[in-house]
Design a protein around this motif. Structure first.
Motif, PDB file in Angstrom:
ATOM      1  N   PHE A  39       5.123  -2.775   2.752  1.00  0.00           N
ATOM      2  CA  PHE A  39       4.504  -4.183   2.492  1.00  0.00           C
ATOM      3  C   PHE A  39       3.529  -4.350   3.549  1.00  0.00           C
ATOM      4  CE2 PHE A  39       4.806  -8.587   2.124  1.00  0.00           C
ATOM      5  CZ  PHE A  39       4.737  -9.124   3.657  1.00  0.00           C
ATOM      6  N   VAL A  40       2.400  -5.158   3.201  1.00  0.00           N
ATOM      7  CA  VAL A  40       1.231  -5.347   3.717  1.00  0.00           C
ATOM      8  C   VAL A  40       1.292  -6.860   4.296  1.00  0.00           C
ATOM      9  CG1 VAL A  40      -1.062  -5.339   3.843  1.00  0.00           C
ATOM     10  CG2 VAL A  40      -0.186  -3.545   2.688  1.00  0.00           C
ATOM     11  N   ARG A  92       0.782  -1.222   0.022  1.00  0.00           N
ATOM     12  CA  ARG A  92       0.106   0.131   0.018  1.00  0.00           C
ATOM     13  C   ARG A  92       0.714   1.098   0.070  1.00  0.00           C
ATOM     14  NH1 ARG A  92      -2.670  -0.540   6.286  1.00  0.00           N
ATOM     15  NH2 ARG A  92      -0.740   0.135   7.238  1.00  0.00           N
ATOM     16  N   GLN A  93       0.250   2.347  -0.495  1.00  0.00           N
ATOM     17  CA  GLN A  93       0.906   3.529  -0.543  1.00  0.00           C
ATOM     18  C   GLN A  93       0.058   4.794  -0.038  1.00  0.00           C
ATOM     19  OE1 GLN A  93       2.862   4.336  -4.036  1.00  0.00           O
ATOM     20  NE2 GLN A  93       4.174   5.809  -3.132  1.00  0.00           N
ATOM     21  N   ALA A  94       0.148   5.321   0.957  1.00  0.00           N
ATOM     22  CA  ALA A  94      -0.388   6.522   1.458  1.00  0.00           C
ATOM     23  C   ALA A  94       0.115   7.779   0.742  1.00  0.00           C
ATOM     24  CB  ALA A  94      -0.708   6.540   2.914  1.00  0.00           C
ATOM     25  N   PRO A  95      -0.742   8.721   0.899  1.00  0.00           N
ATOM     26  CA  PRO A  95      -0.267  10.037  -0.031  1.00  0.00           C
ATOM     27  C   PRO A  95       0.888  10.582   0.866  1.00  0.00           C
ATOM     28  CG  PRO A  95      -2.671  10.160   0.407  1.00  0.00           C
ATOM     29  CD  PRO A  95      -2.096   8.860   1.044  1.00  0.00           C
ATOM     30  N   VAL A 106      -3.524   3.700  -1.515  1.00  0.00           N
ATOM     31  CA  VAL A 106      -3.828   2.859  -2.357  1.00  0.00           C
ATOM     32  C   VAL A 106      -3.186   1.394  -2.171  1.00  0.00           C
ATOM     33  CG1 VAL A 106      -3.535   2.524  -5.103  1.00  0.00           C
ATOM     34  CG2 VAL A 106      -3.968   4.831  -4.005  1.00  0.00           C
ATOM     35  N   TYR A 107      -3.904   0.354  -2.443  1.00  0.00           N
ATOM     36  CA  TYR A 107      -3.488  -0.855  -2.292  1.00  0.00           C
ATOM     37  C   TYR A 107      -3.008  -1.514  -3.510  1.00  0.00           C
ATOM     38  CZ  TYR A 107      -4.668  -0.725   2.758  1.00  0.00           C
ATOM     39  OH  TYR A 107      -4.647  -0.222   3.939  1.00  0.00           O
ATOM     40  N   THR A 121     -10.263   4.081   1.512  1.00  0.00           N
ATOM     41  CA  THR A 121     -10.314   5.286   2.494  1.00  0.00           C
ATOM     42  C   THR A 121     -10.996   4.975   3.568  1.00  0.00           C
ATOM     43  OG1 THR A 121     -10.452   6.616   0.500  1.00  0.00           O
ATOM     44  CG2 THR A 121     -10.872   7.633   2.683  1.00  0.00           C
ATOM     45  N   VAL A 122     -10.407   5.135   4.722  1.00  0.00           N
ATOM     46  CA  VAL A 122     -11.152   4.694   6.127  1.00  0.00           C
ATOM     47  C   VAL A 122     -11.389   6.235   6.769  1.00  0.00           C
ATOM     48  CG1 VAL A 122     -10.936   3.475   8.186  1.00  0.00           C
ATOM     49  CG2 VAL A 122      -9.995   2.684   6.150  1.00  0.00           C
TER      50      VAL A 122
END
Length: 117
Positions: free
Chosen positions: A47-48, A38-41, A93-94, A114-115
């Motif tokens: 790695f997940v 995943r990549q957050a802004p 984004v996953y 989005t949580v």
């Protein structure tokens, strides 16, 4: 080379659940280890978790262990990421990825999760 397409992302409240799917085509799916990243802004991709090609052993990042579960269905060429007890910090984004040997070298286009708090 295998092609990957993620789906299942969306908007969910904190504490909720989502299941991401990653469909593979163009390769021998059962020959690949599969991973989720995943990549957050403003942050680097991280790695997940991953699942191995043969004995389905799994590995998870500490931040998601106990909340996320990776599984695969080799008959359907699909890998899943079940996400429970979601937190706002899971927003990203996953991406799913495939590894035949060495590093993960095939990537999907990503799906937004989005949580809300």
């Amino acid at each position: 080379q295998v092609q990957l397409v993620e789906s299942g992302g969306g908007l969910v409240q904190a504490g909720g659940s989502l299941r991401l799917n990653c469909a593979a085509s163009g390769g021998s799916f059962s020959s690949y280890d599969m991973g989720w990243f995943r990549q957050a802004p403003g942050k680097e991709r991280e790695f997940v978790g991953s699942i191995s090609r043969s004995i389905y052993s799994t590995s998870y990042a500490a931040s998601v262990k106990g909340r996320f579960t990776i599984s695969r269905d080799n008959a359907k060429n699909t890998v899943f990421l079940q996400m429970n007890r979601l937190k706002p910090e899971d927003t990203a984004v996953y991406y799913c990825a495939a590894r035949w040997r060495g590093d993960f070298g095939s990537w999907g286009q990503g799906t937004q999760v989005t949580v809300s708090s």
